[in-house]
Design a protein around this motif. Structure first.
Motif, mmCIF file in Angstrom:
data_model
loop_
_atom_site.group_PDB
_atom_site.id
_atom_site.type_symbol
_atom_site.label_atom_id
_atom_site.label_comp_id
_atom_site.label_asym_id
_atom_site.label_seq_id
_atom_site.Cartn_x
_atom_site.Cartn_y
_atom_site.Cartn_z
ATOM 1 N N PRO A 274 0.836 -1.210 0.000
ATOM 2 C CA PRO A 274 0.000 0.000 0.000
ATOM 3 C C PRO A 274 0.868 1.256 0.000
ATOM 4 N N GLY A 275 0.498 2.222 -0.812
ATOM 5 C CA GLY A 275 1.241 3.481 -0.849
ATOM 6 C C GLY A 275 2.337 3.526 -1.895
ATOM 7 N N LYS A 276 2.693 2.375 -2.476
ATOM 8 C CA LYS A 276 3.734 2.347 -3.501
ATOM 9 C C LYS A 276 3.143 2.846 -4.831
ATOM 10 N N SER A 277 3.813 3.796 -5.446
ATOM 11 C CA SER A 277 3.288 4.402 -6.665
ATOM 12 C C SER A 277 3.734 3.631 -7.903
ATOM 13 N N LYS A 278 3.152 4.023 -9.033
ATOM 14 C CA LYS A 278 3.559 3.433 -10.295
ATOM 15 C C LYS A 278 4.997 3.800 -10.626
ATOM 16 N N ASN A 279 5.423 4.968 -10.168
ATOM 17 C CA ASN A 279 6.813 5.375 -10.388
ATOM 18 C C ASN A 279 7.783 4.407 -9.734
ATOM 19 N N VAL A 280 7.440 3.957 -8.519
ATOM 20 C CA VAL A 280 8.292 2.997 -7.815
ATOM 21 C C VAL A 280 8.389 1.708 -8.618
ATOM 22 N N TYR A 281 7.241 1.212 -9.089
ATOM 23 C CA TYR A 281 7.227 -0.013 -9.896
ATOM 24 C C TYR A 281 8.106 0.143 -11.132
ATOM 25 N N ASN A 282 7.970 1.261 -11.828
ATOM 26 C CA ASN A 282 8.744 1.478 -13.054
ATOM 27 C C ASN A 282 10.239 1.580 -12.776
ATOM 28 N N ARG A 283 10.606 2.196 -11.637
ATOM 29 C CA ARG A 283 12.027 2.284 -11.289
ATOM 30 C C ARG A 283 12.608 0.912 -10.973
ATOM 31 N N LYS A 284 11.840 0.082 -10.263
ATOM 32 C CA LYS A 284 12.329 -1.262 -9.940
ATOM 33 C C LYS A 284 12.442 -2.123 -11.192
ATOM 34 N N LEU A 285 11.497 -1.951 -12.120
ATOM 35 C CA LEU A 285 11.570 -2.705 -13.375
ATOM 36 C C LEU A 285 12.772 -2.240 -14.197
ATOM 37 N N SER A 286 13.044 -0.936 -14.194
ATOM 38 C CA SER A 286 14.238 -0.428 -14.888
ATOM 39 C C SER A 286 15.500 -1.029 -14.293
ATOM 40 N N PHE A 287 15.517 -1.148 -12.953
ATOM 41 C CA PHE A 287 16.673 -1.779 -12.306
ATOM 42 C C PHE A 287 16.849 -3.222 -12.777
ATOM 43 N N LEU A 288 15.760 -3.997 -12.782
ATOM 44 C CA LEU A 288 15.855 -5.395 -13.209
ATOM 45 C C LEU A 288 16.348 -5.495 -14.649
ATOM 46 N N ASN A 289 15.841 -4.627 -15.511
ATOM 47 C CA ASN A 289 16.275 -4.651 -16.914
ATOM 48 C C ASN A 289 17.775 -4.394 -17.027
ATOM 49 N N LYS A 290 18.257 -3.402 -16.297
ATOM 50 C CA LYS A 290 19.693 -3.102 -16.337
ATOM 51 C C LYS A 290 20.504 -4.257 -15.749
ATOM 52 N N TYR A 291 20.068 -4.766 -14.603
ATOM 53 C CA TYR A 291 20.801 -5.844 -13.931
ATOM 54 C C TYR A 291 20.934 -7.065 -14.841
ATOM 55 N N PHE A 292 19.822 -7.474 -15.449
ATOM 56 C CA PHE A 292 19.860 -8.683 -16.283
ATOM 57 C C PHE A 292 20.521 -8.428 -17.636
ATOM 58 N N ASP A 293 20.547 -7.164 -18.089
ATOM 59 C CA ASP A 293 21.337 -6.837 -19.281
ATOM 60 C C ASP A 293 22.815 -7.137 -19.028
ATOM 61 N N TYR A 294 23.289 -6.678 -17.878
ATOM 62 C CA TYR A 294 24.683 -6.956 -17.511
ATOM 63 C C TYR A 294 24.906 -8.456 -17.328
ATOM 64 N N LEU A 295 23.930 -9.132 -16.713
ATOM 65 C CA LEU A 295 24.082 -10.563 -16.442
ATOM 66 C C LEU A 295 24.122 -11.354 -17.743
ATOM 67 N N MET A 296 23.335 -10.959 -18.721
ATOM 68 C CA MET A 296 23.388 -11.627 -20.021
ATOM 69 C C MET A 296 24.727 -11.375 -20.700
ATOM 70 N N ASP A 297 25.239 -10.150 -20.544
ATOM 71 C CA ASP A 297 26.540 -9.834 -21.126
ATOM 72 C C ASP A 297 27.652 -10.671 -20.505
ATOM 73 N N GLU A 298 27.465 -11.039 -19.240
ATOM 74 C CA GLU A 298 28.440 -11.895 -18.542
ATOM 75 C C GLU A 298 28.165 -13.380 -18.759
ATOM 76 N N GLN A 299 27.107 -13.706 -19.544
ATOM 77 C CA GLN A 299 26.686 -15.085 -19.819
ATOM 78 C C GLN A 299 26.180 -15.784 -18.566
ATOM 79 N N GLY A 300 25.701 -14.974 -17.615
ATOM 80 C CA GLY A 300 25.157 -15.554 -16.383
ATOM 81 C C GLY A 300 23.741 -16.068 -16.548
ATOM 82 N N VAL A 301 23.019 -15.571 -17.569
ATOM 83 C CA VAL A 301 21.677 -16.080 -17.886
ATOM 84 C C VAL A 301 21.590 -16.291 -19.387
#
Length: 406
Positions: free
Chosen positions: A138-165
């Motif tokens: 409760p109280g978490k905005s759509k902005n928070v969701y979008n920022r966390k999704l941006s983080f996941l996208n960046k994190y897994f971009d790096y992980l794919m570049d490292e062949q971790g996934v």
């Protein structure tokens, strides 16, 4: 190295069987193929845990995949990859201090949930669980969701570049659409009368900070680093270079000479890697008055906004002098005085104007003079400046009294 090499003496244990101390008692637990840990009841013998793990592996695990995971050096626990990715982000991206610290905290949150899971076992379900865990409260905005999704996208971009996934776990997830009315600024404005009332009730150091913010348009991240005197302007520092004698400086906007005493150099923290972050502000009589007010506290300190600490605490990691104030202390001090006066008690705390609203008050006052606020406020573009200068009032555009005659 993945999964982690077995502790000496446990090389022959079945895949997934582990042991660790829980509240001082050794407990056996089993990590299934999805990375979930299941503890055996307290007092379970090794032989019982051994047979249970072996039976599970025979029924549910593919022996070939177990063997392959031991040979795949890139299939490592997520907690190991986190350190690698943080190192790459630090060296490859020019993130500000706050943005980098936020990224590190997001990695730590991911490790809390799934740090034990092997990277190539991470699926879109794990990404969904992460978003649900940290963004659906409760109280978490759509902005928070979008920022966390941006983080996941960046994190897994790096992980794919490292062949971790092999497959991007958060690929295809949609950002939440933010409607126009949801983008509107929800915090109330600080008007002139409220500013003056807070200023009158403020302690000396807060008066200094408020005055300099009003005259310069710059925020607490710069104010807490402002020094009384610099020998010459320097990247990463904020402070004043004084003339030996006051000068008459021509102002194109007011079309007259203005007495100036030196230059206040600001290197804005938020956009420190952009050329627009370097600003030189002439020290006018009003700005000099605010700076001189700081000296009346008779403290020996190179910083303009300062105070003698009440408690004998350690110096903050964001400061290098005992009397220097952090940006959080400046903001919190303003809010405390605001609430003591009860000026905005009719509003919930999250809507009451903060110290940062002085910047908006200053920008709106200077806008009418024709000053280039985008440069003065160290913004990269005019759209950012417009956030501070746009009014919330409805403005009616009067047009000429014309008629259509066909």
């Amino acid at each position: 190295m993945a999964p982690r090499r077995r502790v000496q003496g446990r090389e022959e244990w079945p895949e997934g069987l582990h042991k660790k101390a829980v509240r001082g008692v050794d407990r056996y637990f089993f990590r299934n193929e999805k990375g979930k840990d299941v503890f055996f009841p307290e007092g379970t013998s090794f032989i019982d845990a051994y047979h249970a793990a072996q039976s599970y592996n025979e029924m549910y695990r593919d022996p070939a995949s177990i063997f392959a995971s031991k040979l795949d050096k890139y299939n490592r626990p997520l907690i190991d990859w986190g350190k690698v990715i943080i190192g790459r982000v630090k060296s490859e991206e020019e993130l500000g201090e706050n943005a980098f610290n936020t990224f590190v905290k997001d990695v730590e949150r991911l490790n809390v949930l799934f740090g034990h899971v092997l990277s190539k076992e991470i699926t879109s379900e794990h990404a969904t669980d992460y978003l649900n865990h940290y963004c659906v409260e409760p109280g978490k905005s759509k902005n928070v969701y979008n920022r966390k999704l941006s983080f996941l996208n960046k994190y897994f971009d790096y992980l794919m570049d490292e062949q971790g996934v092999d497959i991007h776990p958060s690929s295809g997830k949609k950002f939440k659409m933010i409607k126009r009315e949801e983008k509107k600024k929800d915090r109330a404005d600080l008007d002139k009368d409220a500013y003056l009332k807070i200023y009158d009730a403020a302690p000396l150091w807060l008066k200094v900070a408020m005055s300099i913010c009003l005259q310069s348009t710059h925020a607490v991240k710069e104010l807490h680093r402002l020094k009384h005197k610099l020998m010459k302007p320097k990247e990463g520092e904020c402070g004043c270079v004084w003339f030996k004698e006051p000068k008459q400086t021509w102002c194109d906007i007011s079309k007259q000479n203005v007495m100036t005493f030196g230059t206040m150099y600001i290197h804005r923290h938020k956009s420190q890697h952009k050329k627009s972050s370097f600003v030189a502000i002439p020290i006018t009589p009003e700005l000099k008055t605010a700076i001189d007010l700081s000296k009346t506290d008779r403290l020996v300190c190179p910083y303009i906004v300062r105070r003698k600490p009440i408690k004998n605490n350690k110096i903050s990691k964001y400061c290098d002098h005992r009397f220097q104030m952090t940006s959080n202390n400046i903001s919190r001090g303003f809010s405390d005085v605001r609430d003591q006066l009860g000026l905005f008690d009719h509003l919930p705390k999250e809507r009451r104007p903060t110290f940062h609203e002085i910047r908006r008050l200053s920008a709106k006052a200077l806008k009418s003079s024709g000053q280039n606020l985008t440069q003065r406020m160290a913004h990269a573009d005019e759209n950012t400046t417009r956030i501070y200068t746009d009014t919330h009032d409805v403005e009616w555009v009067e047009v000429a009294p014309l008629s259509v005659n066909l």
